[in-house]
Design a protein around this motif. Sequence first.
Motif, PDB file in Angstrom:
ATOM      1  N   ILE A 146       0.874  -1.169   0.000  1.00  0.00           N
ATOM      2  CA  ILE A 146       0.000   0.000   0.000  1.00  0.00           C
ATOM      3  C   ILE A 146       0.910   1.217   0.000  1.00  0.00           C
ATOM      4  N   ALA A 147       0.926   1.943  -1.088  1.00  0.00           N
ATOM      5  CA  ALA A 147       1.855   3.066  -1.247  1.00  0.00           C
ATOM      6  C   ALA A 147       1.742   4.050  -0.088  1.00  0.00           C
ATOM      7  N   GLY A 148       2.894   4.325   0.543  1.00  0.00           N
ATOM      8  CA  GLY A 148       2.947   5.298   1.618  1.00  0.00           C
ATOM      9  C   GLY A 148       2.551   4.779   2.983  1.00  0.00           C
ATOM     10  N   SER A 149       1.964   3.573   3.042  1.00  0.00           N
ATOM     11  CA  SER A 149       1.473   3.062   4.322  1.00  0.00           C
ATOM     12  C   SER A 149       1.949   1.648   4.639  1.00  0.00           C
ATOM     13  N   TRP A 150       2.186   0.867   3.628  1.00  0.00           N
ATOM     14  CA  TRP A 150       2.657  -0.517   3.815  1.00  0.00           C
ATOM     15  C   TRP A 150       3.609  -0.825   2.667  1.00  0.00           C
ATOM     16  N   GLU A 151       4.802  -0.250   2.780  1.00  0.00           N
ATOM     17  CA  GLU A 151       5.803  -0.410   1.731  1.00  0.00           C
ATOM     18  C   GLU A 151       6.575  -1.707   1.939  1.00  0.00           C
ATOM     19  N   ARG A 152       7.406  -2.032   0.966  1.00  0.00           N
ATOM     20  CA  ARG A 152       8.163  -3.279   1.004  1.00  0.00           C
ATOM     21  C   ARG A 152       8.971  -3.399   2.302  1.00  0.00           C
ATOM     22  N   GLU A 153       9.620  -2.316   2.715  1.00  0.00           N
ATOM     23  CA  GLU A 153      10.455  -2.342   3.912  1.00  0.00           C
ATOM     24  C   GLU A 153       9.630  -2.632   5.164  1.00  0.00           C
ATOM     25  N   GLN A 154       8.401  -2.093   5.214  1.00  0.00           N
ATOM     26  CA  GLN A 154       7.549  -2.341   6.370  1.00  0.00           C
ATOM     27  C   GLN A 154       7.081  -3.798   6.406  1.00  0.00           C
ATOM     28  N   LEU A 155       6.738  -4.327   5.250  1.00  0.00           N
ATOM     29  CA  LEU A 155       6.321  -5.729   5.182  1.00  0.00           C
ATOM     30  C   LEU A 155       7.443  -6.643   5.655  1.00  0.00           C
TER      31      LEU A 155
END
Length: 332
Positions: free
Chosen positions: A259-268
């Motif tokens: 989710i762009a800006g809210s759940w980016e690759r790094e956060q996942l």
Amino acid sequence: MSTRSATDSDIVALLRAFIAAQTQAPPPEIIALQRASLGRSRENWLFDALWDDGSDPEPLIVRRDPEGGLVNTDRALEFQVLRALEDSVLPTPAVRWLDATGDWLGRPSLIMRRQPGHSDYHVLNGELPLNVRVALAERLCDLLAAVHLAPWEQLRLASVLCDPGERAASAELERFVAVLRSDQLRTYPEVEAALAWLEQQAPRSQRTTLVHGDFKPGNVLLAGGEVTALLDWELAHLGDPLEDLGWVTQPLREREHLIAGSWEREQLIAHYSTVSGFDIDADALHWWQTFATFRTAVMQVSGLRAYVDGRAEKAYRPNERVLSTLMRQIEG
């Protein structure tokens, strides 16, 4: 019987005869039969079985091999994996019967209980409020970690699946190279370049886990905002958990998993690492992300072969998006 010519009455007749043979009892009435609209690799029919004992209709689904698809898998193996996972905490459907040879149902098939809920490939970027979508993304990441934390040895999956050990990357690459060489109608320079890079850079696996093989929202059923089932275990195997993580974080699947800006690759990746307890090697993950794109190209090659051979109604082929992504992956 051709997949494309199968009618509702054909399927009903096959199901009634098969179920009667499995139960050694009068066949149930088959009601509410419908062909599932989703799914490219299996032919899925939804139906209810109405038994003569006065019980409520039993919701079922039959997964039948098509004439041609994007990937060839084994219904007997899928059946055995699902049967083993019934003793786990994972939300998997209970299997009922297996027609491993297709002698009864026309093609190798399995029948399993149908779970409540619906699937949506792009639910994370759909119409739900942002906070709901982010919370769902976290739950899906938790589910992926749960797959990898499943005690596969206690579940006796080793009697069904081979453990490739530290050669997990090389083993999966060899498997899909064999498919590529068998199905290709022409060579693609980008695919060959990626293959050379993958062969040279294959990492050693740090651990063996259960791998789903096609983890995505489209293979998850949701009801009331909760996950009711994780489906499509046809590609399940033992291997490196980074294979699944690479699949969900590869560039081609951003709209499904990020989710762009809210759940980016790094956060996942950070959330997965926290929940699973696994340290993530960035270089190894990059290899698996590249392999995921390569695998997508190989599946498209197989789809084109099936179309040319008259086994599929729609042609798939490695497209510009996939090929250019492959090149960016090996260059960066």
